[in-house]
Design a protein around this motif. Structure first.
Motif, PDB file in Angstrom:
ATOM      1  N   ASN A  95      19.982 -54.741 -66.238  1.00 51.04           N
ATOM      2  CA  ASN A  95      18.690 -55.046 -66.864  1.00 51.04           C
ATOM      3  C   ASN A  95      17.586 -55.264 -65.840  1.00 51.04           C
ATOM      4  O   ASN A  95      16.399 -55.238 -66.190  1.00 51.04           O
ATOM      5  CB  ASN A  95      18.807 -56.275 -67.766  1.00 51.04           C
ATOM      6  N   THR A  96      17.947 -55.492 -64.572  1.00 50.39           N
ATOM      7  CA  THR A  96      16.938 -55.697 -63.525  1.00 50.39           C
ATOM      8  C   THR A  96      16.664 -54.434 -62.719  1.00 50.39           C
ATOM      9  O   THR A  96      15.739 -54.425 -61.909  1.00 50.39           O
ATOM     10  CB  THR A  96      17.389 -56.802 -62.554  1.00 50.39           C
ATOM     11  N   ARG A  97      17.440 -53.399 -62.913  1.00 50.75           N
ATOM     12  CA  ARG A  97      17.285 -52.182 -62.117  1.00 50.75           C
ATOM     13  C   ARG A  97      16.078 -51.367 -62.587  1.00 50.75           C
ATOM     14  O   ARG A  97      15.955 -51.044 -63.770  1.00 50.75           O
ATOM     15  CB  ARG A  97      18.535 -51.314 -62.205  1.00 50.75           C
ATOM     16  N   GLU A 102      12.931 -47.931 -66.309  1.00 50.71           N
ATOM     17  CA  GLU A 102      12.055 -46.753 -66.432  1.00 50.71           C
ATOM     18  C   GLU A 102      12.570 -45.777 -67.489  1.00 50.71           C
ATOM     19  O   GLU A 102      11.792 -45.195 -68.244  1.00 50.71           O
ATOM     20  CB  GLU A 102      11.965 -46.042 -65.078  1.00 50.71           C
ATOM     21  N   LEU A 103      13.886 -45.585 -67.558  1.00 52.71           N
ATOM     22  CA  LEU A 103      14.463 -44.614 -68.484  1.00 52.71           C
ATOM     23  C   LEU A 103      14.605 -45.167 -69.900  1.00 52.71           C
ATOM     24  O   LEU A 103      14.223 -44.508 -70.882  1.00 52.71           O
ATOM     25  CB  LEU A 103      15.823 -44.153 -67.968  1.00 52.71           C
ATOM     26  N   PHE A 104      15.144 -46.390 -70.038  1.00 48.90           N
ATOM     27  CA  PHE A 104      15.466 -46.928 -71.363  1.00 48.90           C
ATOM     28  C   PHE A 104      14.481 -47.991 -71.853  1.00 48.90           C
ATOM     29  O   PHE A 104      14.359 -48.214 -73.048  1.00 48.90           O
ATOM     30  CB  PHE A 104      16.876 -47.527 -71.355  1.00 48.90           C
ATOM     31  N   GLY A 105      13.835 -48.681 -70.907  1.00 48.21           N
ATOM     32  CA  GLY A 105      12.973 -49.793 -71.271  1.00 48.21           C
ATOM     33  C   GLY A 105      13.563 -51.116 -70.822  1.00 48.21           C
ATOM     34  O   GLY A 105      14.655 -51.174 -70.258  1.00 48.21           O
ATOM     35  N   ARG A 106      12.846 -52.204 -71.082  1.00 45.59           N
ATOM     36  CA  ARG A 106      13.319 -53.523 -70.657  1.00 45.59           C
ATOM     37  C   ARG A 106      14.343 -54.103 -71.634  1.00 45.59           C
ATOM     38  O   ARG A 106      14.265 -53.873 -72.838  1.00 45.59           O
ATOM     39  CB  ARG A 106      12.128 -54.495 -70.537  1.00 45.59           C
ATOM     40  N   ASN A 107      15.297 -54.840 -71.057  1.00 50.66           N
ATOM     41  CA  ASN A 107      16.337 -55.524 -71.837  1.00 50.66           C
ATOM     42  C   ASN A 107      17.074 -54.578 -72.778  1.00 50.66           C
ATOM     43  O   ASN A 107      17.311 -54.881 -73.950  1.00 50.66           O
ATOM     44  CB  ASN A 107      15.718 -56.678 -72.637  1.00 50.66           C
ATOM     45  N   LYS A 108      17.428 -53.433 -72.237  1.00 50.41           N
ATOM     46  CA  LYS A 108      18.129 -52.420 -73.016  1.00 50.41           C
ATOM     47  C   LYS A 108      19.635 -52.404 -72.749  1.00 50.41           C
ATOM     48  O   LYS A 108      20.334 -51.504 -73.205  1.00 50.41           O
ATOM     49  CB  LYS A 108      17.552 -51.034 -72.718  1.00 50.41           C
TER      50      LYS A 108
END
Length: 396
Positions: A95-97, A102-108
């Protein structure tokens, strides 16, 4: 290091560290020594962590990020791990990468574990577990890091990819995990830190193939035929057990003797008796990684490869002098050299060549009177598969 930290946390939570000396069976001096030892170990663990490479530098994590980046933003991915703490830490790390954000969004990235452990031991309540499953189903999270709890029994949404993060179970686990990747074009990938992990996966794949072959055969078999086959197999197993016991008694005299197998034509030594393993009780494999050297393979050009559903004959295995040693077969994706009992003579180290009592000596006679032959294992299959990587045998 993670395992050591978990055990230290568990040990530190015991009653003797909470000031309840009266309930401890140790005397005050021993208890004080134990507490001091615990603190020293804890300090050394913390010091060691400072000198360890950061997790971003681990090759397995680098590869994991690379694979995840190759997916679409709408993909559903399950990452299987063995330990709850690894799953919890890995989900937080992903979740911090920046690449994942960039690809999936935050907290995905979510995490799911069993409900039979407290949250202090990285377990979950049933409500937390259900919430995570719903988020994965509706797309609120794209990546679900899971322990074996997600293999069966839970309604996990279909996903595009199953990633096994240095995690291998049984052949049952292999089938169940692959079953989670139900979306069209889905795939299952193993990321392994050690060779033994890869070997276990190879063995599981082989067992799954054989299991599917058996299921297909059973589905077209009548009940009467199935009962007859079971009875025959039971009698066969009893006979094998009796024969094995008899052979064990007879083999005590020659079990430690190692023979060399020599070509009948040119007397070239190409194998030792302890390098021969049986496959399905009817094929005898030379498991010497150097056995392909100075050999020829006469391929079945213009002819259909023959064999049963388990093994396929691909050609003849010839000595460099042209004498036939046996066949080359394909088993579970691995090419193996089989040995014909009529193709060789044997001799003890520094001893004379021995002649067989009959012209057509069988493997049964050799096993009964000369040397033991053990069933082939995954270890030998893996070694023989690796033996061909950098070798180009001469084709006839």
């Amino acid at each position: 290091m993670n395992y050591l930290e978990i055990r230290l946390d568990e040990f530190g939570s015991e009653e003797l560290f909470k000031g309840k000396e009266n309930s401890c069976i140790l005397n005050p001096e021993k208890l004080a020594d134990l507490r001091e030892l615990y603190q020293n170990v804890r300090t050394r663990v913390e010091d060691a962590k400072q000198f360890m490479k950061s997790s971003e530098e681990k090759p397995i994590l680098t590869k994991l990020i690379e694979i995840l980046r190759s997916e679409k933003p709408t993909s559903r991915i399950i990452v299987f791990v063995d330990m709850r703490k690894v799953g919890s830490d890995l989900s937080k790390y992903l979740n911090t990468r920046p690449e994942i954000i960039e690809l999936f969004g935050r907290n995905k990235v979510g995490y799911i574990a069993s409900t039979n452990q407290a949250s202090s031991r990285f377990g979950q309540t049933q409500a937390e577990q259900q919430l995570m499953l719903e988020k994965f189903k509706d797309g609120s999270i794209n990546i679900l890091v899971a322990t074996s709890v997600a293999e069966e029994g839970l309604d996990v949404a279909a996903c595009n990819m199953v990633l096994k993060y240095n995690s291998v179970g049984s052949e049952k686990s292999l089938t169940q995990r692959k079953g989670r990747a139900r979306a069209k074009g889905s795939k299952a990938i193993l990321l392994a830190l050690e060779e033994k992990t890869m070997r276990r996966e190879f063995e599981n794949v082989r067992k799954e193939v054989l299991m599917n072959i058996c299921i297909q055969a059973l589905q077209v078999m009548s009940e009467h035929e199935l009962t007859r086959r079971i009875k025959e197999k039971f009698e066969e197993m009893k006979a094998i057990a009796v024969e094995d016991k008899r052979r064990d008694e007879e083999c005590k005299n020659y079990r430690n003797q190692i023979y060399e197998l020599c070509c009948k034509e040119c007397s070239r030594v190409f194998c030792k008796s302890d390098e021969i393993f049986s496959l399905n009780n009817n094929e005898y494999i030379c498991c010497n990684r150097e056995c392909w050297n100075d050999t020829k393979i006469k391929r079945r050009i213009g002819q259909k490869e023959k064999g049963n559903m388990v093994t396929i004959q691909c050609g003849e295995w010839l000595c460099y002098c042209g004498h036939r040693r046996g066949n080359v077969i394909k088993y579970g994706g691995t090419y193996l050299p089989t040995i014909s009992s009529a193709s060789f003579t044997i001799k003890l180290f520094d001893g004379p060549h021995e002649t067989f009592p009959t012209k057509n000596t069988s493997w049964d006679w050799l096993k009964q009177h000369k040397f033991n032959v053990s069933p082939i294992t995954t270890k030998e299959l893996h070694e023989m598969a690796a033996s061909l990587f950098n070798l180009q045998p001469t084709n006839v």
